[in-house]
Write a protein that holds these residues in place. Structure first.
Motif, PDB file in Angstrom:
ATOM      1  N   LEU A 170       6.840  26.569   1.431  1.00 40.35           N
ATOM      2  CA  LEU A 170       7.360  25.896   2.629  1.00 40.35           C
ATOM      3  C   LEU A 170       6.216  25.256   3.419  1.00 40.35           C
ATOM      4  CD1 LEU A 170       9.917  28.581   3.937  1.00 40.35           C
ATOM      5  CD2 LEU A 170      10.451  26.515   2.636  1.00 40.35           C
ATOM      6  N   ALA A 171       5.125  26.021   3.576  1.00 40.36           N
ATOM      7  CA  ALA A 171       3.968  25.514   4.329  1.00 40.36           C
ATOM      8  C   ALA A 171       3.343  24.315   3.611  1.00 40.36           C
ATOM      9  CB  ALA A 171       2.936  26.624   4.507  1.00 40.36           C
ATOM     10  N   GLY A 172       3.299  24.362   2.275  1.00 36.27           N
ATOM     11  CA  GLY A 172       2.729  23.253   1.497  1.00 36.27           C
ATOM     12  C   GLY A 172       3.551  21.981   1.636  1.00 36.27           C
ATOM     13  N   ILE A 173       4.890  22.109   1.602  1.00 39.93           N
ATOM     14  CA  ILE A 173       5.757  20.933   1.782  1.00 39.93           C
ATOM     15  C   ILE A 173       5.552  20.370   3.184  1.00 39.93           C
ATOM     16  CG2 ILE A 173       8.152  20.111   1.882  1.00 39.93           C
ATOM     17  CD1 ILE A 173       8.872  22.315  -0.173  1.00 39.93           C
ATOM     18  N   SER A 174       5.473  21.268   4.142  1.00 39.91           N
ATOM     19  CA  SER A 174       5.293  20.853   5.540  1.00 39.91           C
ATOM     20  C   SER A 174       3.987  20.083   5.742  1.00 39.91           C
ATOM     21  CB  SER A 174       5.319  22.088   6.441  1.00 39.91           C
ATOM     22  OG  SER A 174       5.902  21.768   7.655  1.00 39.91           O
ATOM     23  N   ARG A 175       2.926  20.569   5.109  1.00 43.53           N
ATOM     24  CA  ARG A 175       1.626  19.869   5.214  1.00 43.53           C
ATOM     25  C   ARG A 175       1.714  18.475   4.590  1.00 43.53           C
ATOM     26  NH1 ARG A 175      -0.661  24.866   4.096  1.00 43.53           N
ATOM     27  NH2 ARG A 175      -0.788  24.379   1.873  1.00 43.53           N
ATOM     28  N   ALA A 176       2.400  18.376   3.459  1.00 48.74           N
ATOM     29  CA  ALA A 176       2.550  17.068   2.797  1.00 48.74           C
ATOM     30  C   ALA A 176       3.354  16.109   3.677  1.00 48.74           C
ATOM     31  CB  ALA A 176       3.219  17.245   1.437  1.00 48.74           C
ATOM     32  N   LEU A 177       4.352  16.644   4.391  1.00 50.86           N
ATOM     33  CA  LEU A 177       5.132  15.796   5.312  1.00 50.86           C
ATOM     34  C   LEU A 177       4.262  15.327   6.484  1.00 50.86           C
ATOM     35  CD1 LEU A 177       8.561  17.712   5.394  1.00 50.86           C
ATOM     36  CD2 LEU A 177       8.062  15.563   4.210  1.00 50.86           C
ATOM     37  N   ASP A 178       3.398  16.224   6.975  1.00 53.10           N
ATOM     38  CA  ASP A 178       2.447  15.827   8.037  1.00 53.10           C
ATOM     39  C   ASP A 178       1.603  14.648   7.558  1.00 53.10           C
ATOM     40  OD1 ASP A 178       3.263  17.901   9.675  1.00 53.10           O
ATOM     41  OD2 ASP A 178       1.610  19.238   9.125  1.00 53.10           O
ATOM     42  N   GLN A 179       1.099  14.784   6.330  1.00 53.25           N
ATOM     43  CA  GLN A 179       0.244  13.731   5.766  1.00 53.25           C
ATOM     44  C   GLN A 179       1.024  12.418   5.628  1.00 53.25           C
ATOM     45  OE1 GLN A 179      -1.507  14.779   1.949  1.00 53.25           O
ATOM     46  NE2 GLN A 179      -2.440  12.748   1.764  1.00 53.25           N
ATOM     47  N   ALA A 180       2.277  12.518   5.184  1.00 56.86           N
ATOM     48  CA  ALA A 180       3.116  11.320   5.031  1.00 56.86           C
ATOM     49  C   ALA A 180       3.284  10.614   6.366  1.00 56.86           C
ATOM     50  CB  ALA A 180       4.484  11.695   4.457  1.00 56.86           C
ATOM     51  N   GLN A 181       3.464  11.419   7.432  1.00 59.58           N
ATOM     52  CA  GLN A 181       3.678  10.844   8.763  1.00 59.58           C
ATOM     53  C   GLN A 181       2.415  10.186   9.308  1.00 59.58           C
ATOM     54  OE1 GLN A 181       5.943  14.007  10.662  1.00 59.58           O
ATOM     55  NE2 GLN A 181       6.839  12.537  12.068  1.00 59.58           N
ATOM     56  N   ASN A 182       1.266  10.681   8.860  1.00 60.26           N
ATOM     57  CA  ASN A 182       0.000  10.185   9.410  1.00 60.26           C
ATOM     58  C   ASN A 182      -0.715   9.193   8.508  1.00 60.26           C
ATOM     59  OD1 ASN A 182       0.263  11.839  11.705  1.00 60.26           O
ATOM     60  ND2 ASN A 182      -0.490  13.603  10.560  1.00 60.26           N
ATOM     61  N   THR A 183      -0.057   8.744   7.443  1.00 60.76           N
ATOM     62  CA  THR A 183      -0.686   7.808   6.513  1.00 60.76           C
ATOM     63  C   THR A 183      -0.009   6.455   6.606  1.00 60.76           C
ATOM     64  OG1 THR A 183      -1.153   9.666   5.023  1.00 60.76           O
ATOM     65  CG2 THR A 183      -1.392   7.456   4.103  1.00 60.76           C
ATOM     66  N   ASP A 184      -0.781   5.437   6.942  1.00 60.59           N
ATOM     67  CA  ASP A 184      -0.225   4.080   7.020  1.00 60.59           C
ATOM     68  C   ASP A 184       0.270   3.640   5.646  1.00 60.59           C
ATOM     69  OD1 ASP A 184      -0.684   3.800   9.670  1.00 60.59           O
ATOM     70  OD2 ASP A 184      -2.599   2.743   9.462  1.00 60.59           O
ATOM     71  N   GLY A 185       1.353   2.907   5.648  1.00 61.28           N
ATOM     72  CA  GLY A 185       1.846   2.329   4.397  1.00 61.28           C
ATOM     73  C   GLY A 185       2.757   3.245   3.595  1.00 61.28           C
ATOM     74  N   VAL A 186       2.977   4.483   4.074  1.00 64.40           N
ATOM     75  CA  VAL A 186       3.933   5.357   3.385  1.00 64.40           C
ATOM     76  C   VAL A 186       5.336   5.004   3.878  1.00 64.40           C
ATOM     77  CG1 VAL A 186       4.751   7.747   3.115  1.00 64.40           C
ATOM     78  CG2 VAL A 186       2.322   7.249   2.967  1.00 64.40           C
ATOM     79  N   ARG A 187       6.146   4.475   2.973  1.00 61.75           N
ATOM     80  CA  ARG A 187       7.476   3.982   3.353  1.00 61.75           C
ATOM     81  C   ARG A 187       8.601   4.896   2.900  1.00 61.75           C
ATOM     82  NH1 ARG A 187       7.057  -1.604   4.739  1.00 61.75           N
ATOM     83  NH2 ARG A 187       5.114  -1.751   5.898  1.00 61.75           N
ATOM     84  N   ALA A 188       8.277   5.926   2.105  1.00 63.11           N
ATOM     85  CA  ALA A 188       9.293   6.876   1.633  1.00 63.11           C
ATOM     86  C   ALA A 188       8.602   8.165   1.208  1.00 63.11           C
ATOM     87  CB  ALA A 188      10.072   6.290   0.458  1.00 63.11           C
ATOM     88  N   VAL A 189       9.383   9.234   1.151  1.00 64.88           N
ATOM     89  CA  VAL A 189       8.915  10.513   0.615  1.00 64.88           C
ATOM     90  C   VAL A 189       9.775  10.830  -0.597  1.00 64.88           C
ATOM     91  CG1 VAL A 189       8.848  13.011   1.033  1.00 64.88           C
ATOM     92  CG2 VAL A 189       8.064  11.442   2.810  1.00 64.88           C
ATOM     93  N   VAL A 190       9.153  11.269  -1.689  1.00 67.43           N
ATOM     94  CA  VAL A 190       9.894  11.687  -2.882  1.00 67.43           C
ATOM     95  C   VAL A 190       9.648  13.177  -3.090  1.00 67.43           C
ATOM     96  CG1 VAL A 190      10.175  11.445  -5.381  1.00 67.43           C
ATOM     97  CG2 VAL A 190       9.667   9.424  -3.982  1.00 67.43           C
ATOM     98  N   LEU A 191      10.731  13.938  -3.237  1.00 61.83           N
ATOM     99  CA  LEU A 191      10.633  15.363  -3.560  1.00 61.83           C
ATOM    100  C   LEU A 191      11.098  15.562  -4.995  1.00 61.83           C
ATOM    101  CD1 LEU A 191      12.156  17.001  -0.358  1.00 61.83           C
ATOM    102  CD2 LEU A 191       9.875  17.452  -1.225  1.00 61.83           C
ATOM    103  N   THR A 192      10.289  16.225  -5.810  1.00 60.90           N
ATOM    104  CA  THR A 192      10.688  16.494  -7.190  1.00 60.90           C
ATOM    105  C   THR A 192      10.048  17.812  -7.634  1.00 60.90           C
ATOM    106  OG1 THR A 192      10.981  15.476  -9.374  1.00 60.90           O
ATOM    107  CG2 THR A 192       8.823  15.177  -8.328  1.00 60.90           C
ATOM    108  N   GLY A 193      10.321  18.223  -8.876  1.00 63.60           N
ATOM    109  CA  GLY A 193       9.780  19.490  -9.360  1.00 63.60           C
ATOM    110  C   GLY A 193       9.174  19.348 -10.742  1.00 63.60           C
ATOM    111  N   ASN A 194       8.295  20.280 -11.097  1.00 62.11           N
ATOM    112  CA  ASN A 194       7.739  20.343 -12.452  1.00 62.11           C
ATOM    113  C   ASN A 194       8.498  21.396 -13.252  1.00 62.11           C
ATOM    114  OD1 ASN A 194       5.829  18.368 -12.662  1.00 62.11           O
ATOM    115  ND2 ASN A 194       4.137  19.631 -11.905  1.00 62.11           N
TER     116      ASN A 194
END
Length: 261
Positions: free
Chosen positions: A32-56
């Motif tokens: 949960l914390a790892g997904i949350s950190r990635a969302l923080d990064q998405a919000q703070n990175t210019d040019g990110v227009r979408a988030v994709v969630l997937t699994g291995n």
């Protein structure tokens, strides 16, 4: 372990991959914390227009890690309560995230995994993917919004079937129910998702953000007030640089270049 979540910005999207294949990408506090950190990064990175969630591996996400949940129940009911609060907080964050979130379902999406899918804006599934609630199979209740979001998405009768039976249904069946936007061959999943990201990246990010808010807020209120809200938003949007650019591009017969302002 950082590798439990792999996040990278690529082609206009933040790709977040759940990477606990041996545990079917089940959710723990660390995940949960790892997904949350990635969302923080998405919000703070210019040019990110979408988030994709997937699994291995063979699962998108099989829900909460039941070994972890059991260890908490054995300890005190408090631990479970904290964990469920954190799960729900992440689900709510995904649902209200300011840019579009796409679920690319590579395999099983069960229980909390299905609840995560319900919070995404758009859903592309591999043909072999299956979705189900599964809580009933272990005497559990949905704790990440499943009993609330599922009936709103697919209607109460279909939702109760998934909730009561614990059955896993092929993605194809849930296409007609409106839970899945598109089903593609397994080998095409990532390229089809990339094409969708490219489509979204050409749109006004400000326009998409406002559309998302209008749809979500509009569903939560009577139609008359939702229509008034849409009119007010359109009046505000008329002052945006993106709308002016869109109209100019139409007049000049060229592709618009949106800045999100």
């Amino acid at each position: 372990n950082e590798e439990e979540i792999i996040s990278e910005v690529r082609d206009g999207a933040m790709w977040i991959t759940l990477n606990r294949p041996e545990a079917m990408n089940s959710l723990t506090p660390r995940v949960l914390a790892g997904i949350s950190r990635a969302l923080d990064q998405a919000q703070n990175t210019d040019g990110v227009r979408a988030v994709v969630l997937t699994g291995n591996g063979r699962a998108f996400c099989a829900g909460a890690d039941l070994k972890y949940v059991q260890s908490q129940v054995g300890d005190t009911a408090n631990g479970t309560q904290h964990f469920l609060s954190d799960v729900l907080a992440l689900m709510n964050r995904v649902e209200s995230f300011p840019i579009p979130v796409i679920a690319a379902i590579n395999g099983l999406a069960l229980a909390g995994g299905l609840e995560l899918v319900l919070c995404c804006d758009l859903v592309i599934a591999a043909r072999s993917a299956k979705l189900g609630d599964a809580h009933a199979n272990y005497g559990l209740l949905p704790g990440g919004g499943g009993s609330v979001r599922l009936p709103r998405k697919i209607g109460p009768t279909r939702a109760k079937y998934l909730l009561y039976t614990g059955e896993f249904l092929p993605a194809e069946e849930l296409l007609a129910a409106g839970l899945v936007n598109k089903v593609v061959d397994d080998a095409e999943l990532l390229s089809a998702t990339g094409k969708l990201v490219a489509t979204l990246a050409r749109k006004s990010p400000l326009g998409l953000r406002r559309m998302k808010a209008l749809v979500d807020d509009g569903l939560a209120q009577p139609i008359e007030s939702a229509l008034r809200l849409e009119l007010l938003a359109s009046e505000v949007h008329a002052h945006s640089a993106d709308m002016k650019e869109g109209l100019a591009a139409f007049n000049e017969k060229r592709a618009p270049v949106f800045t999100g302002r």
